[in-house]
Design a protein around this motif. Structure first.
Motif, short mmCIF file in Angstrom:
data_model
loop_
_atom_site.label_atom_id
_atom_site.label_comp_id
_atom_site.label_asym_id
_atom_site.label_seq_id
_atom_site.Cartn_x
_atom_site.Cartn_y
_atom_site.Cartn_z
N SER A 101 -6.53 3.73 -8.02
CA SER A 101 -5.72 4.73 -8.73
C SER A 101 -6.25 5.05 -10.13
CB SER A 101 -4.26 4.27 -8.83
OG SER A 101 -4.18 3.03 -9.48
N LYS A 102 -7.04 4.14 -10.71
CA LYS A 102 -7.51 4.45 -12.07
C LYS A 102 -8.38 5.69 -12.10
CE LYS A 102 -11.49 1.37 -12.11
NZ LYS A 102 -12.07 0.13 -12.60
N TYR A 103 -8.99 6.03 -10.96
CA TYR A 103 -9.85 7.22 -10.94
C TYR A 103 -9.07 8.53 -10.88
CZ TYR A 103 -13.60 3.88 -10.60
OH TYR A 103 -14.46 2.84 -10.86
N LEU A 104 -7.75 8.44 -10.79
CA LEU A 104 -6.94 9.66 -10.88
C LEU A 104 -7.01 10.27 -12.27
CD1 LEU A 104 -3.75 8.29 -9.05
CD2 LEU A 104 -5.19 10.14 -8.19
N TYR A 105 -7.43 9.45 -13.25
CA TYR A 105 -7.34 9.88 -14.66
C TYR A 105 -8.65 10.36 -15.27
CZ TYR A 105 -2.84 7.64 -14.16
OH TYR A 105 -1.60 7.31 -13.71
N PHE B 255 -0.80 -2.65 -9.89
CA PHE B 255 -1.44 -3.84 -9.34
C PHE B 255 -0.54 -4.45 -8.26
CE2 PHE B 255 -2.81 -3.65 -13.80
CZ PHE B 255 -4.16 -3.90 -13.72
N ASP B 256 -1.12 -4.96 -7.17
CA ASP B 256 -0.26 -5.69 -6.24
C ASP B 256 0.10 -7.02 -6.90
OD1 ASP B 256 -2.34 -7.49 -5.72
OD2 ASP B 256 -3.01 -6.38 -3.95
N ARG B 257 1.06 -7.75 -6.32
CA ARG B 257 1.61 -8.91 -7.03
C ARG B 257 0.56 -9.94 -7.45
NH1 ARG B 257 6.06 -6.37 -8.54
NH2 ARG B 257 7.70 -6.24 -7.00
N THR C 16 -3.95 6.34 -2.42
CA THR C 16 -4.56 6.50 -3.73
C THR C 16 -3.82 5.75 -4.84
OG1 THR C 16 -3.35 8.56 -3.91
CG2 THR C 16 -5.65 8.72 -3.26
N GLU C 17 -2.60 5.29 -4.55
CA GLU C 17 -1.88 4.55 -5.59
C GLU C 17 -0.71 3.77 -5.00
OE1 GLU C 17 0.33 6.80 -8.64
OE2 GLU C 17 -0.67 5.52 -10.10
N ASN C 18 -0.53 2.56 -5.53
CA ASN C 18 0.69 1.79 -5.28
C ASN C 18 1.44 1.73 -6.60
OD1 ASN C 18 -0.10 1.04 -2.65
ND2 ASN C 18 -1.32 -0.64 -3.50
N SER C 19 2.74 1.83 -6.52
CA SER C 19 3.54 1.74 -7.75
C SER C 19 4.70 0.79 -7.48
CB SER C 19 4.01 3.14 -8.10
OG SER C 19 4.45 3.20 -9.43
N TYR C 20 4.47 -0.49 -7.85
CA TYR C 20 5.48 -1.52 -7.58
C TYR C 20 6.65 -1.40 -8.53
CZ TYR C 20 2.46 -4.13 -4.42
OH TYR C 20 1.69 -4.50 -3.35
#
Ligand code: AVJ
Length: 332
Positions: A39-43, A174-176, A288-292
């Motif tokens: 997901s960091k490459y979305l920016y 980040f995953d857990r 493209t992204e996880n948002s916990y």
């Protein structure tokens, strides 16, 4: 000497960012099972600008919650971080919301503020936004979070504490296990008594949660699809962006929102720079992204397991969002 906004941009010295992008795209998109992209490459410039728009969408409350909490509790937060402190911010973005906290701190001391950002455009915005604050100097780092933090820590003066800001629930990407690993790494760079202010989105009704990641105007869709355009621009890809569709889902089992790019039809895509041909079935997705999302118990455990203590929590209205003050403990 003028005490006002003195700005300096330190350019990336870390390994060639273009090669890193290529390597991570290859690894993610050739993964067996679920294809993914970090997901960091979305920016990139376009993505960072689109995220600024997301942050003012009525459906996306996170950034506004951040700003409200900072505005309401700035003085209280500042009171809980003793001594002279320097402030580092991981992913400052435009820096707009941080003004409240910095101003509260500047009433007590001269402040050195170190925004750490991978987006040069966001860093430049941050300078413009906060450059007018009296008794503060800004030194921006165009770096990955931990690389930047190492450099900030190296500039620490005798007797000075660090306050690290990690806001906007970016930790939710980040995953857990990765979140715990990341916080442990942050703790390792810090010294006992330093603090980390962690902003986290909290678990809430899905009906409230999903539209934040699938807004009716399509800004989030554009933000997500831009990643394919970025691969086209920077890695010589030939993605036909119109053949992909944005999708947001709530993964209940894992307590996270996921955003995906769904292939509208069977297709083959080529990426020249990594000499790759990728086949997509109709309906196949790239995550493209996880948002916990978090709850208080998880946060207390996370602090304890990573060398911090959870010293205080501030909630937004309706307990939809929280600020958590993690204080670095002495190693046992
Ligand atoms: C900036 C990572 C916190 O996960 O809510 C917003 C990014 N993605 N809409 C989030 C995002 C889609 C955002 N963070």
């Amino acid at each position: 000497m003028n005490h006002k906004g003195h700005f300096m941009l330190t350019h990336a010295i870390t390994a060639d960012p273009g090669r890193e992008f290529a390597a991570e795209v290859r690894a993610g998109i050739t993964k067996a099972g679920q294809k993914e992209l970090p997901s960091k490459y979305l920016y990139d410039d376009v993505g960072s600008a689109l995220f600024e728009v997301i942050s003012v969408l009525p459906q996306y409350g996170l950034t506004r919650a951040d700003e409200r909490l900072l505005r309401r509790h700035a003085h209280e937060i500042v009171e809980q971080v003793p001594g002279p402190v320097a402030v580092a911010e991981l992913g400052s973005g435009s820096g707009k919301k941080t003004r409240w906290l910095l101003k509260a701190l500047c009433r007590r001391q001269h402040v050195s503020y170190f925004p750490i950002e991978i987006s040069p455009t966001a860093l430049a915005m941050c300078e413009r936004e906060l450059g007018d604050i009296d008794f503060m100097s800004i030194v921006g780092f165009e770096r990955e979070y931990l690389d930047g933090l190492v450099e900030v820590a190296a500039r620490r003066r005798e007797g000075q504490n660090l306050l690290v800001l990690f806001l906007g629930s970016t930790i939710g990407n980040f995953d857990r296990p990765a979140a715990a690993k990341f916080l442990r790494e942050v703790r390792y760079i810090l010294q006992p008594g330093d603090s980390l202010l962690l902003g986290t989105d909290l678990e809430k009704d899905v009906a409230l949660q999903l539209p934040a990641y699938d807004d009716p105007v399509g800004v989030t869709a554009a933000f997500n699809l831009n990643l394919l355009s970025r691969i086209n621009r920077e890695l010589g890809g030939n993605f036909d962006v119109s053949k992909f569709q944005h999708s947001a889902i709530f993964n209940e089992e894992l307590g996270r929102i996921e955003i995906h790019l769904v292939s509208r039809e069977p297709q083959v895509v080529r990426i020249r720079a990594i000499d790759l041909e990728i086949t997509f079935a109709e309906g196949e997705t790239i995550r493209t992204e996880n948002s916990y999302k978090f709850d208080r118990d998880v946060l207390a455990v996370l602090a304890r397991d990573t060398g911090f203590s959870l010293a205080n929590t501030w909630y937004d209205d309706g307990h939809l969002f929280s600020f958590n003050l993690f204080v670095a403990q002495s190693p046992k």
